[in-house]
Write an enzyme that holds these catalytic residues in place. Structure first.
Site, short mmCIF file in Angstrom:
data_model
loop_
_atom_site.label_atom_id
_atom_site.label_comp_id
_atom_site.label_asym_id
_atom_site.label_seq_id
_atom_site.Cartn_x
_atom_site.Cartn_y
_atom_site.Cartn_z
N LYS A 110 -30.38 18.29 -13.56
CA LYS A 110 -31.33 17.90 -12.52
C LYS A 110 -32.59 18.76 -12.60
O LYS A 110 -33.71 18.27 -12.60
CB LYS A 110 -30.64 18.05 -11.16
CG LYS A 110 -31.44 17.60 -9.98
CD LYS A 110 -30.57 17.61 -8.73
CE LYS A 110 -31.42 17.51 -7.49
NZ LYS A 110 -30.61 17.52 -6.27
N GLU A 165 -26.78 27.76 -18.49
CA GLU A 165 -25.74 27.28 -19.41
C GLU A 165 -26.23 26.06 -20.19
O GLU A 165 -26.10 25.98 -21.41
CB GLU A 165 -24.48 26.88 -18.62
CG GLU A 165 -23.75 28.03 -17.95
CD GLU A 165 -24.23 28.30 -16.53
OE1 GLU A 165 -25.40 27.98 -16.22
OE2 GLU A 165 -23.44 28.85 -15.75
N GLY A 204 -26.32 17.30 -6.80
CA GLY A 204 -25.65 17.40 -8.10
C GLY A 204 -24.25 16.82 -8.08
O GLY A 204 -23.88 15.98 -8.91
N ARG A 205 -23.43 17.24 -7.11
CA ARG A 205 -22.04 16.80 -7.08
C ARG A 205 -21.87 15.36 -6.62
O ARG A 205 -20.76 14.83 -6.58
CB ARG A 205 -21.20 17.76 -6.23
CG ARG A 205 -21.72 17.97 -4.83
CD ARG A 205 -21.09 19.19 -4.19
NE ARG A 205 -21.71 19.54 -2.91
CZ ARG A 205 -22.82 20.26 -2.78
NH1 ARG A 205 -23.46 20.67 -3.86
NH2 ARG A 205 -23.30 20.54 -1.59
N GLU A 243 -17.79 22.81 -2.65
CA GLU A 243 -19.21 23.16 -2.66
C GLU A 243 -19.91 22.56 -1.44
O GLU A 243 -20.92 23.10 -0.97
CB GLU A 243 -19.86 22.65 -3.96
CG GLU A 243 -21.00 23.53 -4.43
CD GLU A 243 -21.43 23.21 -5.85
OE1 GLU A 243 -21.01 23.92 -6.77
OE2 GLU A 243 -22.18 22.24 -6.04
N HIS A 258 7.18 19.74 -11.88
CA HIS A 258 7.96 20.72 -12.64
C HIS A 258 7.32 22.09 -12.61
O HIS A 258 7.67 22.96 -13.40
CB HIS A 258 8.14 20.22 -14.08
CG HIS A 258 8.84 18.90 -14.12
ND1 HIS A 258 10.21 18.79 -14.24
CD2 HIS A 258 8.38 17.64 -13.96
CE1 HIS A 258 10.55 17.51 -14.20
NE2 HIS A 258 9.45 16.79 -14.02
N LYS A 312 -26.67 32.04 -9.95
CA LYS A 312 -27.63 31.73 -11.01
C LYS A 312 -28.65 32.87 -11.14
O LYS A 312 -29.03 33.27 -12.23
CB LYS A 312 -28.36 30.40 -10.73
CG LYS A 312 -27.51 29.15 -10.91
CD LYS A 312 -28.33 27.85 -10.75
CE LYS A 312 -27.48 26.60 -10.91
NZ LYS A 312 -28.18 25.33 -10.85
C1 G6Q Z 1 -24.01 20.52 -7.44
C2 G6Q Z 1 -24.54 21.85 -7.69
C3 G6Q Z 1 -24.33 22.34 -9.10
C4 G6Q Z 1 -25.28 21.73 -10.12
C5 G6Q Z 1 -25.21 22.54 -11.39
C6 G6Q Z 1 -26.09 21.97 -12.49
O1 G6Q Z 1 -24.07 19.94 -6.38
O2 G6Q Z 1 -25.85 21.91 -7.31
O3 G6Q Z 1 -23.01 22.15 -9.56
O4 G6Q Z 1 -24.97 20.40 -10.34
O5 G6Q Z 1 -25.56 23.87 -11.13
O6 G6Q Z 1 -27.43 21.93 -12.08
P1 G6Q Z 1 -28.50 21.15 -12.94
O7 G6Q Z 1 -28.12 19.71 -12.97
O8 G6Q Z 1 -29.81 21.40 -12.27
O9 G6Q Z 1 -28.44 21.73 -14.33
#
Ligand code: G6Q
Length: 543
Positions: free
Chosen positions: A209, A215, A270-271, A356, A387, A507
């Site tokens: 986003k 990462e 994001g989620r 989250e 199990h 972050k």
């Molecule tokens: C989700 C969070 C988080 C995010 C990641 C990746 O709701 O905000 O999990 O999706 O940190 O972020 P970017 O899509 O900006 O790389």
């Protein structure tokens, strides 16, 4: 309940009333007294049956819980979300993942006076066109070879949804193509993936986003170097990299043609972003028509959630039961048990969605919550969990409400194996609810000294979610069900579910430590433990 305002006290009194009813009878007794219980405590929506009869609730408890929802202004809050009000107040954003799957061609949804639906439809059309071209071999790599491998590079909300849904819809995926997901900044993740793919036949989707996440940007840069060295020309990037992002300038700076960028908007968290362009890898895998069915499944659940009365509303009922256990009984965790190997990553996906969103301790007014907010979410596919950790659920000292998820038809019929799978699911819910009394043990001939160990208290609450078959549509509906459940809990708990300041902090902090790992001389500015760990690491790698 340490929530002092008069309105709040009135609202939470409903939970006390629900608890009074709930604690008065065991699940066994509730079934004995009401032969029609299973039918009455079930609802259906968007291809799913929810049987919530094996919970510690009767009519009085449910009535009180529904009142708790009403007195939290839930109806108004739902409308605010669907109509684009900026309910993510700490980030001043609307929350409109529901617009992404609004399949009504005449729908209009406004944010700041602008209808967002034309933009949603246009990105979907662009994704459809692109995925058709990749699937048909019309979009080719730099050397003219067909794309056989798709690698989605993203993390968190830009990874967990695509991973979960691609696995879930494997039976619908295009044969001859392989999909990979790289998220971790541990270089092993990318390195092992690259061993399985060939540069000339690989498409990388950089899904971020913000397009600044450490990462993802590290993995994307390393993948770009690998591709350029494999194909011997920097110009190859244009044919092998596309981006999914809200940040056009950053995408261009990375070297991806913004013509090959699939956009989304700040009102998609994001989620909650799987039904946005973040779902591009899924659309390439299953094709645009299956993807449309996937969105339609979400939409069916969205409409159910928006219109059904609370006492027949699946996400609302699940949310209320969750609150009864977390805030009434003090249950700290919640377990998701899909009896379907294709849903193996669903608990991990839910973990982010729930923890989250509702893992907060401050109320909307800025004061401490003082009560339990989002639960610890966990789970594994059945029957495997049986199990390992089910022992604790059956006979341990923690109360762990569970959701059992099953599909009546399998995509892979082999003898009676699917019957066995489902028999295990149903049997577990039965055993958890009804247990086994000391008398029953004795009647079975269990020696007296073993009776305490062989007795099962029962009265363990479960929901059962059942669909006919796992399809794009039922998967979409299942995801929407949990999204709305989490939303309802956030409203009742009076917390903001759509920010994630905890993620942001991590972050930022990692950047400071990184410079101390790599600088000529570390700053020594941390606590003594962290300083020592940094020194130990530097010595080990020869710095
Ligand atoms: C989700 C969070 C988080 C995010 C990641 C990746 O709701 O905000 O999990 O999706 O940190 O972020 P970017 O899509 O900006 O790389």
């Amino acid at each position: 309940m340490k929530d002092e305002s008069a309105t709040a006290r009135g609202k939470w009194a409903n939970l006390d009333a629900a608890m009074a009813a709930s604690t008065s009878k065991t699940i066994r007794r509730l079934f004995d007294e009401d032969p029609s219980r299973a039918e009455r405590f079930s609802v259906e929506a968007a291809g799913w049956l929810l049987d919530y009869s094996k919970n510690r609730v009767d009519d009085a408890a449910m009535k009180a819980l529904v009142k708790l929802a009403e007195q939290s202004d839930l109806k108004a809050e739902i409308e605010k979300m669907f109509t684009g009000e900026k309910i993510n107040r700490t980030e001043n954003r609307a929350v409109l993942h529901t617009a992404l799957r609004n399949c009504d061609p005449a729908a209009k949804v406004f944010v700041d006076g602008e209808d967002v639906m034309p933009g949603v439809r246009s990105v979907l059309a662009k994704m459809g066109d692109f995925s058709d071209r990749v699937r048909k071999g019309l979009w080719r790599g730099f050397t003219g070879r067909r794309i056989k491998y798709v690698v989605n590079i993203g993390i968190g909300g830009s990874d967990l949804g695509p991973v979960m849904a691609n696995l879930a819809l494997t039976p619908y995926a295009k044969r001859g193509m392989k999909f990979f997901f790289v998220s971790n900044v541990d270089p092993t993740h990318l390195a092992e993936t690259l061993k399985a793919v060939k540069p000339a036949e690989t498409l990388f989707i950089v899904a971020s986003k913000t397009f600044t996440t450490q990462e993802t940007m590290s993995n994307a840069a390393a993948a770009r170097d690998w591709l350029v060295s494999g194909l011997g020309d920097r110009a190859a990037v244009a044919k092998h990299f596309v981006a999914v992002s809200t940040a056009a300038a950053e995408v261009a700076a990375f070297g991806i043609d913004t013509g090959n960028m699939f956009g989304f908007w700040d009102w998609v968290g994001g989620r909650y972003s799987l039904p946005s362009a973040i779902g591009l890898s899924l659309m390439i895998a299953v094709g645009r028509s299956n993807y449309a069915k996937f969105l339609k499944g979400y939409w069916k659940m969205d409409r159910h959630f928006r219109t059904a009365k609370f006492d027949r509303n699946m996400p609302v009922l699940m949310a209320l039961l969750g609150i009864l256990y977390s805030n009434g009984y003090g249950a700290e965790t919640y377990c998701c048990l899909p009896y379907d190997q294709y849903l193996a990553r669903f608990p991990a996906y839910l973990q982010q969605m729930d923890m989250e969103s509702n893992g907060k301790s401050v109320r909307r007014g800025g004061t401490p919550a003082g009560y339990a907010t989002g639960p610890i979410e966990w789970g594994e596919p059945g029957t495997n969990g049986q199990h390992s950790f089910y022992q604790l659920i059956h006979q341990g000292t923690h109360l762990i409400p569970c959701d059992f998820i099953g599909c009546c038809k399998t995509h892979n019929p082999v003898g009676d194996m699917h019957d066995k799978l489902m028999a295990n699911l149903f049997a577990q819910t039965e055993a958890l609810a009804f247990g086994k009394s000391a008398e029953e043990c004795r009647a079975e001939g269990v020696p007296e000294e073993l009776v305490p160990f062989r007795t099962f208290e029962g009265n363990r609450p479960t929901n059962t979610l059942l669909c006919r078959e796992l399809t794009p549509g039922t998967l979409g509906a299942l995801i929407a069900l949990y999204e709305h459940k989490v939303f309802v809990q956030g409203v009742i708990l009076d917390i903001y579910s759509f920010d994630q300041w905890g993620v942001q902090l991590g972050k930022v902090l990692a950047k400071g430590v990184l410079s101390d790992l790599t600088a000529e001389k570390p700053s020594g500015a941390h606590d003594s433990s962290t300083n020592r760990l940094i020194a130990r690491y530097r010595a080990a790698v020869g710095r």
